[in-house]
Design an enzyme around this catalytic site. Structure first.
Site, PDB file in Angstrom:
ATOM      1  N   LYS A  11      10.445   2.518 -10.971  1.00  0.00           N
ATOM      2  CA  LYS A  11      11.607   2.818 -10.123  1.00  0.00           C
ATOM      3  C   LYS A  11      12.885   3.047 -10.946  1.00  0.00           C
ATOM      4  O   LYS A  11      12.945   2.707 -12.131  1.00  0.00           O
ATOM      5  CB  LYS A  11      11.793   1.660  -9.132  1.00  0.00           C
ATOM      6  CG  LYS A  11      10.636   1.528  -8.125  1.00  0.00           C
ATOM      7  CD  LYS A  11      10.942   0.445  -7.074  1.00  0.00           C
ATOM      8  CE  LYS A  11       9.829   0.332  -6.053  1.00  0.00           C
ATOM      9  NZ  LYS A  11      10.128  -0.694  -5.010  1.00  0.00           N
ATOM     10  N   TYR A  51       8.329   6.568   2.096  1.00  0.00           N
ATOM     11  CA  TYR A  51       8.588   5.261   2.714  1.00  0.00           C
ATOM     12  C   TYR A  51       8.645   5.333   4.240  1.00  0.00           C
ATOM     13  O   TYR A  51       9.249   4.463   4.869  1.00  0.00           O
ATOM     14  CB  TYR A  51       9.884   4.671   2.144  1.00  0.00           C
ATOM     15  CG  TYR A  51       9.684   4.012   0.791  1.00  0.00           C
ATOM     16  CD1 TYR A  51       8.818   2.921   0.636  1.00  0.00           C
ATOM     17  CD2 TYR A  51      10.364   4.463  -0.338  1.00  0.00           C
ATOM     18  CE1 TYR A  51       8.635   2.312  -0.594  1.00  0.00           C
ATOM     19  CE2 TYR A  51      10.185   3.846  -1.577  1.00  0.00           C
ATOM     20  CZ  TYR A  51       9.320   2.773  -1.690  1.00  0.00           C
ATOM     21  OH  TYR A  51       9.142   2.158  -2.904  1.00  0.00           O
ATOM     22  N   PHE A  59      16.614  -2.009   5.723  1.00  0.00           N
ATOM     23  CA  PHE A  59      16.939  -1.592   4.357  1.00  0.00           C
ATOM     24  C   PHE A  59      16.483  -0.170   4.045  1.00  0.00           C
ATOM     25  O   PHE A  59      16.585   0.285   2.903  1.00  0.00           O
ATOM     26  CB  PHE A  59      16.343  -2.575   3.335  1.00  0.00           C
ATOM     27  CG  PHE A  59      14.854  -2.777   3.454  1.00  0.00           C
ATOM     28  CD1 PHE A  59      13.958  -1.843   2.932  1.00  0.00           C
ATOM     29  CD2 PHE A  59      14.339  -3.896   4.101  1.00  0.00           C
ATOM     30  CE1 PHE A  59      12.591  -2.028   3.040  1.00  0.00           C
ATOM     31  CE2 PHE A  59      12.966  -4.083   4.208  1.00  0.00           C
ATOM     32  CZ  PHE A  59      12.095  -3.150   3.680  1.00  0.00           C
ATOM     33  N   ARG A  87      -1.193  -4.973  -7.981  1.00  0.00           N
ATOM     34  CA  ARG A  87      -0.247  -5.843  -7.261  1.00  0.00           C
ATOM     35  C   ARG A  87      -0.098  -7.180  -7.987  1.00  0.00           C
ATOM     36  O   ARG A  87       0.990  -7.754  -8.015  1.00  0.00           O
ATOM     37  CB  ARG A  87      -0.643  -5.985  -5.796  1.00  0.00           C
ATOM     38  CG  ARG A  87      -0.429  -4.645  -5.037  1.00  0.00           C
ATOM     39  CD  ARG A  87      -0.661  -4.730  -3.562  1.00  0.00           C
ATOM     40  NE  ARG A  87       0.401  -5.387  -2.829  1.00  0.00           N
ATOM     41  CZ  ARG A  87       1.519  -4.790  -2.407  1.00  0.00           C
ATOM     42  NH1 ARG A  87       1.759  -3.518  -2.679  1.00  0.00           N
ATOM     43  NH2 ARG A  87       2.416  -5.456  -1.723  1.00  0.00           N
ATOM     44  N   THR A  93       7.202  -9.065  -4.384  1.00  0.00           N
ATOM     45  CA  THR A  93       8.296  -8.123  -4.112  1.00  0.00           C
ATOM     46  C   THR A  93       9.639  -8.680  -4.600  1.00  0.00           C
ATOM     47  O   THR A  93      10.436  -7.965  -5.201  1.00  0.00           O
ATOM     48  CB  THR A  93       8.381  -7.848  -2.592  1.00  0.00           C
ATOM     49  OG1 THR A  93       7.083  -7.513  -2.109  1.00  0.00           O
ATOM     50  CG2 THR A  93       9.349  -6.726  -2.287  1.00  0.00           C
ATOM     51  N   ARG A 104       7.666  -7.572 -12.264  1.00  0.00           N
ATOM     52  CA  ARG A 104       8.890  -7.894 -11.522  1.00  0.00           C
ATOM     53  C   ARG A 104       9.576  -9.140 -12.068  1.00  0.00           C
ATOM     54  O   ARG A 104      10.811  -9.218 -12.084  1.00  0.00           O
ATOM     55  CB  ARG A 104       8.575  -7.988 -10.034  1.00  0.00           C
ATOM     56  CG  ARG A 104       8.377  -6.576  -9.438  1.00  0.00           C
ATOM     57  CD  ARG A 104       7.702  -6.607  -8.115  1.00  0.00           C
ATOM     58  NE  ARG A 104       7.740  -5.300  -7.434  1.00  0.00           N
ATOM     59  CZ  ARG A 104       7.033  -5.034  -6.350  1.00  0.00           C
ATOM     60  NH1 ARG A 104       6.243  -5.956  -5.824  1.00  0.00           N
ATOM     61  NH2 ARG A 104       7.109  -3.840  -5.785  1.00  0.00           N
ATOM     62  N   ASN A 114      13.406  -3.483  -7.737  1.00  0.00           N
ATOM     63  CA  ASN A 114      12.341  -4.334  -8.271  1.00  0.00           C
ATOM     64  C   ASN A 114      11.360  -3.598  -9.182  1.00  0.00           C
ATOM     65  O   ASN A 114      10.212  -4.012  -9.328  1.00  0.00           O
ATOM     66  CB  ASN A 114      11.646  -5.092  -7.137  1.00  0.00           C
ATOM     67  CG  ASN A 114      10.967  -4.167  -6.144  1.00  0.00           C
ATOM     68  OD1 ASN A 114      11.022  -2.952  -6.300  1.00  0.00           O
ATOM     69  ND2 ASN A 114      10.328  -4.734  -5.148  1.00  0.00           N
ATOM     70  N   HIS A 117       6.573   0.153  -7.917  1.00  0.00           N
ATOM     71  CA  HIS A 117       5.854   0.236  -6.642  1.00  0.00           C
ATOM     72  C   HIS A 117       4.366   0.300  -6.946  1.00  0.00           C
ATOM     73  O   HIS A 117       3.955   0.974  -7.898  1.00  0.00           O
ATOM     74  CB  HIS A 117       6.228   1.506  -5.868  1.00  0.00           C
ATOM     75  CG  HIS A 117       5.207   1.859  -4.820  1.00  0.00           C
ATOM     76  ND1 HIS A 117       5.211   1.293  -3.574  1.00  0.00           N
ATOM     77  CD2 HIS A 117       4.110   2.667  -4.862  1.00  0.00           C
ATOM     78  CE1 HIS A 117       4.157   1.751  -2.891  1.00  0.00           C
ATOM     79  NE2 HIS A 117       3.478   2.582  -3.653  1.00  0.00           N
ATOM     80  N   GLU A 128      -0.871   8.357  -1.087  1.00  0.00           N
ATOM     81  CA  GLU A 128       0.291   8.396  -1.982  1.00  0.00           C
ATOM     82  C   GLU A 128      -0.004   9.249  -3.218  1.00  0.00           C
ATOM     83  O   GLU A 128       0.857  10.032  -3.648  1.00  0.00           O
ATOM     84  CB  GLU A 128       0.679   6.964  -2.380  1.00  0.00           C
ATOM     85  CG  GLU A 128       1.252   6.174  -1.202  1.00  0.00           C
ATOM     86  CD  GLU A 128       1.462   4.693  -1.492  1.00  0.00           C
ATOM     87  OE1 GLU A 128       1.865   3.966  -0.575  1.00  0.00           O
ATOM     88  OE2 GLU A 128       1.237   4.256  -2.643  1.00  0.00           O
TER      89      GLU A 128
END
Ligand code: ATP
Ligand code: MG
Length: 140
Positions: A11, A51, A59, A87, A93, A104, A114, A117, A128
């Site tokens: 990100k 998203y 948010f 993950r 998160t 993270r 963060n 993704h 995706e």
């Protein structure tokens, strides 16, 4: 294919701090192979589509603004049980809740900014990946 695939985004908070290589090292040491990778400037339309499941969340506007604020690196990762494995490698998160050694915990600035993704299911991983890569771009 060696195992399964997941979709990853490094990100804007991470690309801005020049952390692409540091994050890729954690990904590779976590047992995942980067089989496709491209640095892009996401458009508002791309971020809103990506998203879409979060469009009712408070948010959402902030998230789209953040994801278009600087370049991102989109990736396809391959490995055994890739969705769940990545993950684990990313961590929770919220970086305050993320386990030691996770992306993270190591790099994220906040719950919003963060650093990474990762897809949350095999079905979403396929959708995706298809938004950003054609099969010819993915070389395992
Ligand atoms: P991702 O989908 O990015 O891998 P995730 O699955 O851990 O993260 P989601 O619940 O899908 O978390 O939220 C998507 C993204 O929206 C988060 O990664 C974060 O950037 C942002 N986000 C989530 N919750 C908040 C919040 N309370 N405030 C601000 N941003 C948030
Ligand atoms: Mg998610």
């Amino acid at each position: 294919m060696a195992g399964t695939r997941t979709f990853s985004i490094i990100k804007p908070d991470a690309t801005e701090r020049n952390l692409t290589g540091a994050i890729n090292k954690v990904i590779e040491e976590g047992g995942l192979r980067i089989v496709a990778q491209r640095r892009i400037q996401m458009t508002q339309a791309q971020a809103e589509r990506f998203y879409d499941i979060h469009k009712e969340r408070p948010f959402f506007g902030e998230l789209v603004e953040f994801m278009t604020s600087a370049p991102v690196v989109v990736q396809v990762l391959e490995g055994e049980n890739a969705v769940v494995r990545y993950r684990d490698v990313m961590g929770a998160t919220n970086p305050e809740e993320a386990a030691d050694g996770t992306i993270r915990k190591l790099f994220a600035k906040s719950i919003g900014e963060n650093s990474a993704h990762g897809s949350d299911s095999d079905d979403n991983a396929a959708l995706e990946i298809a938004q950003f890569f054609s099969e010819a771009d993915i070389v395992g």
